[in-house]
Design a protein around this motif. Sequence first.
Motif, PDB file in Angstrom:
ATOM      1  N   ILE A  55       0.843  -1.193   0.000  1.00 43.49           N
ATOM      2  CA  ILE A  55       0.000   0.000   0.000  1.00 43.49           C
ATOM      3  C   ILE A  55       0.880   1.245   0.000  1.00 43.49           C
ATOM      4  N   LYS A  56       0.416   2.282  -0.658  1.00 40.04           N
ATOM      5  CA  LYS A  56       1.167   3.533  -0.753  1.00 40.04           C
ATOM      6  C   LYS A  56       0.297   4.694  -0.276  1.00 40.04           C
ATOM      7  N   LEU A  57       0.935   5.817  -0.028  1.00 45.13           N
ATOM      8  CA  LEU A  57       0.216   7.066   0.216  1.00 45.13           C
ATOM      9  C   LEU A  57       0.419   7.953  -0.996  1.00 45.13           C
ATOM     10  N   CYS A  58      -0.673   8.486  -1.518  1.00 45.54           N
ATOM     11  CA  CYS A  58      -0.602   9.369  -2.686  1.00 45.54           C
ATOM     12  C   CYS A  58       0.351  10.536  -2.412  1.00 45.54           C
ATOM     13  N   LYS A  59       1.263  10.791  -3.314  1.00 46.30           N
ATOM     14  CA  LYS A  59       2.241  11.868  -3.146  1.00 46.30           C
ATOM     15  C   LYS A  59       1.584  13.242  -3.132  1.00 46.30           C
ATOM     16  N   ASN A  60       0.400  13.327  -3.718  1.00 44.98           N
ATOM     17  CA  ASN A  60      -0.268  14.620  -3.826  1.00 44.98           C
ATOM     18  C   ASN A  60      -1.180  14.911  -2.631  1.00 44.98           C
ATOM     19  N   HIS A  62      -1.968  12.364   0.027  1.00 49.06           N
ATOM     20  CA  HIS A  62      -1.712  11.473   1.171  1.00 49.06           C
ATOM     21  C   HIS A  62      -2.833  10.465   1.419  1.00 49.06           C
ATOM     22  N   ASN A  63      -3.696  10.280   0.433  1.00 50.81           N
ATOM     23  CA  ASN A  63      -4.730   9.256   0.530  1.00 50.81           C
ATOM     24  C   ASN A  63      -4.094   7.885   0.298  1.00 50.81           C
ATOM     25  N   ILE A  64      -4.681   6.853   0.848  1.00 52.49           N
ATOM     26  CA  ILE A  64      -4.190   5.495   0.618  1.00 52.49           C
ATOM     27  C   ILE A  64      -4.420   5.135  -0.853  1.00 52.49           C
ATOM     28  N   SER A  65      -3.408   4.529  -1.468  1.00 53.16           N
ATOM     29  CA  SER A  65      -3.478   4.273  -2.907  1.00 53.16           C
ATOM     30  C   SER A  65      -2.638   3.057  -3.273  1.00 53.16           C
ATOM     31  N   ASP A  66      -2.931   2.487  -4.446  1.00 54.99           N
ATOM     32  CA  ASP A  66      -2.114   1.396  -4.979  1.00 54.99           C
ATOM     33  C   ASP A  66      -0.953   1.941  -5.802  1.00 54.99           C
ATOM     34  N   GLU A  68       1.539   5.698  -7.032  1.00 58.92           N
ATOM     35  CA  GLU A  68       2.164   6.896  -6.475  1.00 58.92           C
ATOM     36  C   GLU A  68       1.174   8.065  -6.409  1.00 58.92           C
ATOM     37  N   ILE A  69       0.311   8.178  -7.413  1.00 61.03           N
ATOM     38  CA  ILE A  69      -0.741   9.198  -7.441  1.00 61.03           C
ATOM     39  C   ILE A  69      -2.080   8.471  -7.451  1.00 61.03           C
ATOM     40  N   CYS A  70      -2.960   8.799  -6.516  1.00 56.36           N
ATOM     41  CA  CYS A  70      -4.229   8.074  -6.398  1.00 56.36           C
ATOM     42  C   CYS A  70      -5.156   8.368  -7.579  1.00 56.36           C
ATOM     43  N   GLU A  71      -6.191   7.567  -7.738  1.00 56.79           N
ATOM     44  CA  GLU A  71      -7.119   7.698  -8.856  1.00 56.79           C
ATOM     45  C   GLU A  71      -7.840   9.047  -8.849  1.00 56.79           C
ATOM     46  N   ILE A  72      -8.132   9.566  -7.660  1.00 54.21           N
ATOM     47  CA  ILE A  72      -8.843  10.849  -7.582  1.00 54.21           C
ATOM     48  C   ILE A  72      -7.954  11.980  -8.093  1.00 54.21           C
ATOM     49  N   CYS A  73      -6.712  12.026  -7.617  1.00 57.00           N
ATOM     50  CA  CYS A  73      -5.788  13.083  -8.051  1.00 57.00           C
ATOM     51  C   CYS A  73      -5.441  12.958  -9.536  1.00 57.00           C
ATOM     52  N   ALA A  74      -5.427  11.723 -10.042  1.00 47.88           N
ATOM     53  CA  ALA A  74      -5.067  11.487 -11.448  1.00 47.88           C
ATOM     54  C   ALA A  74      -6.227  11.753 -12.405  1.00 47.88           C
ATOM     55  N   ASN A  75      -7.422  11.906 -11.865  1.00 46.23           N
ATOM     56  CA  ASN A  75      -8.611  12.106 -12.701  1.00 46.23           C
ATOM     57  C   ASN A  75      -8.633  13.526 -13.266  1.00 46.23           C
ATOM     58  N   PRO A  76      -8.533  13.692 -14.589  1.00 47.33           N
ATOM     59  CA  PRO A  76      -8.502  15.032 -15.182  1.00 47.33           C
ATOM     60  C   PRO A  76      -9.820  15.781 -15.052  1.00 47.33           C
ATOM     61  N   ASN A  77     -10.892  15.088 -14.705  1.00 47.09           N
ATOM     62  CA  ASN A  77     -12.201  15.732 -14.569  1.00 47.09           C
ATOM     63  C   ASN A  77     -12.440  16.329 -13.181  1.00 47.09           C
ATOM     64  N   ARG A  78     -11.504  16.132 -12.247  1.00 42.22           N
ATOM     65  CA  ARG A  78     -11.657  16.719 -10.917  1.00 42.22           C
ATOM     66  C   ARG A  78     -11.222  18.180 -10.933  1.00 42.22           C
ATOM     67  N   TYR A 101     -19.289  16.050  -4.611  1.00 45.05           N
ATOM     68  CA  TYR A 101     -18.018  16.775  -4.588  1.00 45.05           C
ATOM     69  C   TYR A 101     -17.131  16.328  -5.732  1.00 45.05           C
ATOM     70  N   ARG A 102     -16.577  17.298  -6.472  1.00 47.69           N
ATOM     71  CA  ARG A 102     -15.750  16.970  -7.634  1.00 47.69           C
ATOM     72  C   ARG A 102     -14.346  17.581  -7.556  1.00 47.69           C
ATOM     73  N   GLY A 103     -13.958  18.055  -6.372  1.00 52.35           N
ATOM     74  CA  GLY A 103     -12.622  18.594  -6.202  1.00 52.35           C
ATOM     75  C   GLY A 103     -11.634  17.523  -5.770  1.00 52.35           C
ATOM     76  N   LEU A 104     -10.504  17.958  -5.231  1.00 51.62           N
ATOM     77  CA  LEU A 104      -9.478  17.052  -4.726  1.00 51.62           C
ATOM     78  C   LEU A 104      -9.529  17.023  -3.192  1.00 51.62           C
ATOM     79  N   TYR A 105      -8.674  16.218  -2.597  1.00 54.07           N
ATOM     80  CA  TYR A 105      -8.636  16.076  -1.144  1.00 54.07           C
ATOM     81  C   TYR A 105      -7.224  16.332  -0.629  1.00 54.07           C
ATOM     82  N   HIS A 106      -7.147  16.545   0.680  1.00 50.81           N
ATOM     83  CA  HIS A 106      -5.864  16.514   1.378  1.00 50.81           C
ATOM     84  C   HIS A 106      -6.105  15.786   2.690  1.00 50.81           C
ATOM     85  N   VAL A 107      -5.454  14.640   2.857  1.00 51.97           N
ATOM     86  CA  VAL A 107      -5.656  13.793   4.036  1.00 51.97           C
ATOM     87  C   VAL A 107      -4.587  14.125   5.074  1.00 51.97           C
TER      88      VAL A 107
END
Length: 205
Positions: A55-60, A62-66, A68-78, A101-107
């Motif tokens: 398991i990883k933490l998204c570099k952007n 800090h959400n749990i991810s498989d 380096e960058i999680c699916e939410i941060c990588a989604n161009p539609n956010r 909600y269609r923005g990004l997060y910070h954990v």
Amino acid sequence: MDFSSKLLEQAVAEMSQLPGIGKRTALRLVLHLLKQPATQTQQLAEALLDLKANIKLCKNCHNISDTEICEICANPNRTRELVCVVEDIRDVMAIENTGQYRGLYHVLGGKISPMDGIGPSQLTIKSLIDKVKEGEVKEIIFALSSTLEGDTTNFYIFRQLEGIEIKTSTIARGISVGDELEYADEVTLGRSITNRIPFESSLKS
């Protein structure tokens, strides 16, 4: 609790260390696993080991991810100008389930709690401030649980943002004071995100 087997006692002791799991519940779970085919228990063990190892933490955010960058941060539609600040992945999942909600997060990875020995340096607050200073983020939504620790953390971050031109808001108090965010129903939580208010206004209430 008397055990007829040291192996059973050890398994129950390990299981009971999980949050919300007492010795009796742990015993039921262990006995259930004993009744299952060996392959099923092996799959569970392998899934947990794989989770811990890979398991990883998204570099952007800090959400749990498989990755380096999680699916939410990588989604161009956010919407990248909007960042919702939450305590942990459970809160991300709760907000995502609203579909509002269609923005990004910070954990943050927790809340400031001196009683528990948790200070600002143990959370991801610095990386949030650095992210805001880059200039792309236009609004921060504080979505921590409305507890003393949550309010303290919100206020600390708000003070760190002083002098930076950015809008700060907090979810509307459809969430009862003292409630944990993850237990709020989806309709109430969705409305709280949609009807968020300026953070400064929450300081006066």
